[in-house]
Design a protein around this motif. Sequence first.
Motif, PDB file in Angstrom:
ATOM      1  N   GLU A  48      -6.941  -5.674   6.890  1.00  0.00           N
ATOM      2  CA  GLU A  48      -7.364  -4.282   6.709  1.00  0.00           C
ATOM      3  C   GLU A  48      -6.459  -3.382   7.534  1.00  0.00           C
ATOM      4  O   GLU A  48      -6.080  -3.734   8.652  1.00  0.00           O
ATOM      5  CB  GLU A  48      -8.794  -4.058   7.209  1.00  0.00           C
ATOM      6  N   PHE A  71      -7.538   0.413   3.869  1.00  0.00           N
ATOM      7  CA  PHE A  71      -7.114  -0.503   2.804  1.00  0.00           C
ATOM      8  C   PHE A  71      -7.570  -1.912   3.157  1.00  0.00           C
ATOM      9  O   PHE A  71      -7.496  -2.316   4.323  1.00  0.00           O
ATOM     10  CB  PHE A  71      -5.591  -0.494   2.649  1.00  0.00           C
ATOM     11  N   LYS A  72      -8.023  -2.663   2.140  1.00  0.00           N
ATOM     12  CA  LYS A  72      -8.482  -4.030   2.363  1.00  0.00           C
ATOM     13  C   LYS A  72      -7.810  -4.953   1.351  1.00  0.00           C
ATOM     14  O   LYS A  72      -7.813  -4.681   0.150  1.00  0.00           O
ATOM     15  CB  LYS A  72      -9.995  -4.129   2.207  1.00  0.00           C
ATOM     16  N   GLU A 125       0.799  -4.195  -2.360  1.00  0.00           N
ATOM     17  CA  GLU A 125      -0.434  -4.776  -2.893  1.00  0.00           C
ATOM     18  C   GLU A 125      -1.614  -3.817  -2.744  1.00  0.00           C
ATOM     19  O   GLU A 125      -2.470  -3.736  -3.610  1.00  0.00           O
ATOM     20  CB  GLU A 125      -0.744  -6.103  -2.205  1.00  0.00           C
ATOM     21  N   ALA A 126      -1.630  -3.068  -1.650  1.00  0.00           N
ATOM     22  CA  ALA A 126      -2.709  -2.104  -1.416  1.00  0.00           C
ATOM     23  C   ALA A 126      -2.495  -0.802  -2.191  1.00  0.00           C
ATOM     24  O   ALA A 126      -3.410   0.009  -2.295  1.00  0.00           O
ATOM     25  CB  ALA A 126      -2.813  -1.802   0.076  1.00  0.00           C
ATOM     26  N   GLY A 127      -1.295  -0.591  -2.729  1.00  0.00           N
ATOM     27  CA  GLY A 127      -1.014   0.652  -3.452  1.00  0.00           C
ATOM     28  C   GLY A 127      -0.870   1.847  -2.538  1.00  0.00           C
ATOM     29  O   GLY A 127      -1.297   2.955  -2.859  1.00  0.00           O
ATOM     30  N   VAL A 128      -0.240   1.646  -1.399  1.00  0.00           N
ATOM     31  CA  VAL A 128      -0.111   2.702  -0.389  1.00  0.00           C
ATOM     32  C   VAL A 128       0.956   3.717  -0.785  1.00  0.00           C
ATOM     33  O   VAL A 128       2.040   3.353  -1.237  1.00  0.00           O
ATOM     34  CB  VAL A 128       0.252   2.082   0.982  1.00  0.00           C
ATOM     35  N   PHE A 136      -2.214   7.110   1.884  1.00  0.00           N
ATOM     36  CA  PHE A 136      -3.362   7.127   0.985  1.00  0.00           C
ATOM     37  C   PHE A 136      -3.072   6.236  -0.207  1.00  0.00           C
ATOM     38  O   PHE A 136      -1.955   5.781  -0.418  1.00  0.00           O
ATOM     39  CB  PHE A 136      -3.729   8.559   0.574  1.00  0.00           C
ATOM     40  N   GLU A 137      -4.114   5.981  -0.999  1.00  0.00           N
ATOM     41  CA  GLU A 137      -4.020   5.046  -2.112  1.00  0.00           C
ATOM     42  C   GLU A 137      -3.495   5.731  -3.361  1.00  0.00           C
ATOM     43  O   GLU A 137      -3.879   6.853  -3.693  1.00  0.00           O
ATOM     44  CB  GLU A 137      -5.408   4.455  -2.410  1.00  0.00           C
ATOM     45  N   ALA A 138      -2.601   5.028  -4.046  1.00  0.00           N
ATOM     46  CA  ALA A 138      -2.072   5.524  -5.322  1.00  0.00           C
ATOM     47  C   ALA A 138      -3.187   5.526  -6.355  1.00  0.00           C
ATOM     48  O   ALA A 138      -4.061   4.663  -6.350  1.00  0.00           O
ATOM     49  CB  ALA A 138      -0.923   4.643  -5.794  1.00  0.00           C
ATOM     50  N   VAL A 139      -3.168   6.504  -7.217  1.00  0.00           N
ATOM     51  CA  VAL A 139      -4.169   6.574  -8.309  1.00  0.00           C
ATOM     52  C   VAL A 139      -3.529   6.343  -9.644  1.00  0.00           C
ATOM     53  O   VAL A 139      -2.383   6.468  -9.869  1.00  0.00           O
ATOM     54  CB  VAL A 139      -4.905   7.916  -8.327  1.00  0.00           C
TER      55      VAL A 139
END
Length: 128
Positions: free
Chosen positions: A79, A83-84, A112-115, A125-128
């Motif tokens: 984590e 993100f996990k 892998e987390a889409g950062v 932040f996470e990609a959408v």
Amino acid sequence: MAKINLADGLLYTSVKIYYQGRAKIIDKMVIDTGASYSIVSTDAAEEIGISIEDSDEIIISVGIGGKQFSVIKQVDGVEFNGFKIKDCKVDIGEIDFGGTINGLLGLDLLMEAGVILDLKNLRMFEAV
């Protein structure tokens, strides 16, 4: 969105690693988009019970500091900044002989987390 830290020209975050029922927050992890794989220092890994064994696969990495040796370990999860990632692999080895960092958060886990890194505002932040 999660804040990241800038110090001495490097981006830092903390990473929590889960391994065999234990969890450990590892501070002073450098966010390194130039590193193909994430690596955790041997000392930090040992604190959670991850040890290097004779049967481990040895990896040779070549970077700006020359050749470095590490082993690949399966962990229950990682984590960072909200993100996990479950059931992933991280390299364990000596990363900073000066002891100022505990590892690199590399492209393997970042992708892998889409950062998405917002370097102007020092946020991820996470990609959408």
